[in-house]
Design a protein around this motif. Structure first.
Motif, PDB file in Angstrom:
ATOM      1  N   HIS A  24     132.130  90.849   4.603  1.00  0.00           N
ATOM      2  CA  HIS A  24     130.792  90.249   4.634  1.00  0.00           C
ATOM      3  C   HIS A  24     130.787  89.016   5.538  1.00  0.00           C
ATOM      4  O   HIS A  24     129.867  88.819   6.345  1.00  0.00           O
ATOM      5  N   LEU A  25     131.810  88.188   5.407  1.00  0.00           N
ATOM      6  CA  LEU A  25     131.885  86.971   6.215  1.00  0.00           C
ATOM      7  C   LEU A  25     131.952  87.317   7.705  1.00  0.00           C
ATOM      8  O   LEU A  25     131.275  86.690   8.516  1.00  0.00           O
ATOM      9  N   GLN A  26     132.742  88.314   8.055  1.00  0.00           N
ATOM     10  CA  GLN A  26     132.856  88.682   9.469  1.00  0.00           C
ATOM     11  C   GLN A  26     131.527  89.172  10.037  1.00  0.00           C
ATOM     12  O   GLN A  26     131.166  88.835  11.165  1.00  0.00           O
ATOM     13  N   ARG A  27     130.794  89.960   9.257  1.00  0.00           N
ATOM     14  CA  ARG A  27     129.476  90.423   9.716  1.00  0.00           C
ATOM     15  C   ARG A  27     128.519  89.243   9.885  1.00  0.00           C
ATOM     16  O   ARG A  27     127.796  89.142  10.878  1.00  0.00           O
ATOM     17  N   MET A  28     128.528  88.340   8.906  1.00  0.00           N
ATOM     18  CA  MET A  28     127.652  87.178   8.941  1.00  0.00           C
ATOM     19  C   MET A  28     128.014  86.272  10.138  1.00  0.00           C
ATOM     20  O   MET A  28     127.138  85.816  10.873  1.00  0.00           O
ATOM     21  N   PHE A  29     129.296  86.039  10.342  1.00  0.00           N
ATOM     22  CA  PHE A  29     129.763  85.191  11.440  1.00  0.00           C
ATOM     23  C   PHE A  29     129.349  85.783  12.780  1.00  0.00           C
ATOM     24  O   PHE A  29     128.815  85.083  13.650  1.00  0.00           O
ATOM     25  N   GLN A  30     129.580  87.077  12.944  1.00  0.00           N
ATOM     26  CA  GLN A  30     129.227  87.766  14.192  1.00  0.00           C
ATOM     27  C   GLN A  30     127.727  87.678  14.467  1.00  0.00           C
ATOM     28  O   GLN A  30     127.310  87.419  15.594  1.00  0.00           O
ATOM     29  N   ARG A  31     126.929  87.873  13.437  1.00  0.00           N
ATOM     30  CA  ARG A  31     125.471  87.839  13.600  1.00  0.00           C
ATOM     31  C   ARG A  31     124.997  86.449  14.024  1.00  0.00           C
ATOM     32  O   ARG A  31     124.158  86.299  14.909  1.00  0.00           O
ATOM     33  N   ILE A  32     125.570  85.414  13.436  1.00  0.00           N
ATOM     34  CA  ILE A  32     125.107  84.051  13.686  1.00  0.00           C
ATOM     35  C   ILE A  32     125.720  83.464  14.961  1.00  0.00           C
ATOM     36  O   ILE A  32     125.026  82.844  15.770  1.00  0.00           O
ATOM     37  N   MET A  33     127.012  83.689  15.171  1.00  0.00           N
ATOM     38  CA  MET A  33     127.705  83.053  16.290  1.00  0.00           C
ATOM     39  C   MET A  33     127.814  83.924  17.542  1.00  0.00           C
ATOM     40  O   MET A  33     128.192  83.453  18.599  1.00  0.00           O
ATOM     41  N   ARG A  34     127.552  85.210  17.409  1.00  0.00           N
ATOM     42  CA  ARG A  34     127.649  86.150  18.530  1.00  0.00           C
ATOM     43  C   ARG A  34     129.070  86.267  19.082  1.00  0.00           C
ATOM     44  O   ARG A  34     129.283  86.546  20.255  1.00  0.00           O
ATOM     45  N   ILE A  35     130.039  86.013  18.217  1.00  0.00           N
ATOM     46  CA  ILE A  35     131.458  86.188  18.514  1.00  0.00           C
ATOM     47  C   ILE A  35     132.124  86.531  17.188  1.00  0.00           C
ATOM     48  O   ILE A  35     131.662  86.076  16.137  1.00  0.00           O
ATOM     49  N   SER A  36     133.164  87.323  17.240  1.00  0.00           N
ATOM     50  CA  SER A  36     133.831  87.653  15.980  1.00  0.00           C
ATOM     51  C   SER A  36     134.593  86.437  15.462  1.00  0.00           C
ATOM     52  O   SER A  36     135.006  85.565  16.236  1.00  0.00           O
ATOM     53  N   LEU A  37     134.777  86.393  14.170  1.00  0.00           N
ATOM     54  CA  LEU A  37     135.511  85.291  13.542  1.00  0.00           C
ATOM     55  C   LEU A  37     136.934  85.212  14.087  1.00  0.00           C
ATOM     56  O   LEU A  37     137.427  84.140  14.426  1.00  0.00           O
ATOM     57  N   GLY A  38     137.589  86.365  14.205  1.00  0.00           N
ATOM     58  CA  GLY A  38     138.954  86.391  14.735  1.00  0.00           C
ATOM     59  C   GLY A  38     139.029  85.856  16.159  1.00  0.00           C
ATOM     60  O   GLY A  38     139.928  85.076  16.494  1.00  0.00           O
ATOM     61  N   ASN A  39     138.076  86.246  17.001  1.00  0.00           N
ATOM     62  CA  ASN A  39     138.051  85.748  18.383  1.00  0.00           C
ATOM     63  C   ASN A  39     137.758  84.253  18.424  1.00  0.00           C
ATOM     64  O   ASN A  39     138.324  83.527  19.244  1.00  0.00           O
ATOM     65  N   TYR A  40     136.877  83.772  17.536  1.00  0.00           N
ATOM     66  CA  TYR A  40     136.575  82.343  17.493  1.00  0.00           C
ATOM     67  C   TYR A  40     137.843  81.548  17.170  1.00  0.00           C
ATOM     68  O   TYR A  40     138.158  80.569  17.856  1.00  0.00           O
ATOM     69  N   ILE A  41     138.557  81.981  16.138  1.00  0.00           N
ATOM     70  CA  ILE A  41     139.780  81.274  15.734  1.00  0.00           C
ATOM     71  C   ILE A  41     140.804  81.302  16.863  1.00  0.00           C
ATOM     72  O   ILE A  41     141.393  80.281  17.221  1.00  0.00           O
ATOM     73  N   ARG A  42     141.023  82.480  17.454  1.00  0.00           N
ATOM     74  CA  ARG A  42     142.007  82.598  18.538  1.00  0.00           C
ATOM     75  C   ARG A  42     141.618  81.729  19.735  1.00  0.00           C
ATOM     76  O   ARG A  42     142.440  81.007  20.289  1.00  0.00           O
ATOM     77  N   ASP A  43     140.337  81.765  20.123  1.00  0.00           N
ATOM     78  CA  ASP A  43     139.893  80.960  21.261  1.00  0.00           C
ATOM     79  C   ASP A  43     140.054  79.466  20.996  1.00  0.00           C
ATOM     80  O   ASP A  43     140.431  78.705  21.893  1.00  0.00           O
ATOM     81  N   LYS A  44     139.763  79.045  19.775  1.00  0.00           N
ATOM     82  CA  LYS A  44     139.925  77.630  19.419  1.00  0.00           C
ATOM     83  C   LYS A  44     141.395  77.216  19.476  1.00  0.00           C
ATOM     84  O   LYS A  44     141.727  76.137  19.960  1.00  0.00           O
ATOM     85  N   LYS A  45     142.274  78.073  18.931  1.00  0.00           N
ATOM     86  CA  LYS A  45     143.708  77.788  18.966  1.00  0.00           C
ATOM     87  C   LYS A  45     144.203  77.696  20.405  1.00  0.00           C
ATOM     88  O   LYS A  45     144.949  76.782  20.760  1.00  0.00           O
TER      89      LYS A  45
END
Length: 114
Positions: A38-59
């Protein structure tokens, strides 16, 4: 801003402040109180990037800064950001920045001396 957007923005602040910790999607979901799906779907919808990609890009962005700003070895930086090996870090870093970490450091350190 609706409730879900507020939750996601609070989570982003938490992720950003804990970026040096090993962050798994399950841990972030538990923090948010949602299933990881659910969190991944919500994150993708709001941020237009997957949660995993967001974390990796930030790191990777934080690691790129550390490569320029610190004298830490590439392996120490890769470990600091939760990579299992220098090879996997270098592969991810090269995919994002199109050069290996050591080359990134050399190119960006030279630019800062001019």
């Amino acid at each position: 801003m609706d409730r879900q957007e507020l939750i996601i923005h609070e989570l982003i602040a938490w992720i950003d402040s804990n970026i040096r910790q090993p962050l798994k999607i399950e841990d972030v979901a538990q923090r948010a109180g949602y299933s990881k799906w659910h969190l991944q779907r919500m994150f993708q919808r709001i941020m237009r990037i997957s949660l995993g990609n967001y974390i990796r890009d930030k790191k990777l962005a934080s690691a790129a800064q550390d490569l320029i700003a610190s004298g830490e070895s590439v392996i120490d930086i890769s470990t600091k950001y939760g990579y299992d090996s220098q090879q996997s870090f270098s592969r991810s870093f090269s995919r994002k920045y199109h050069v290996p970490p050591a080359t990134w450091r050399r190119l960006n350190s030279q630019q800062s001396h001019f």
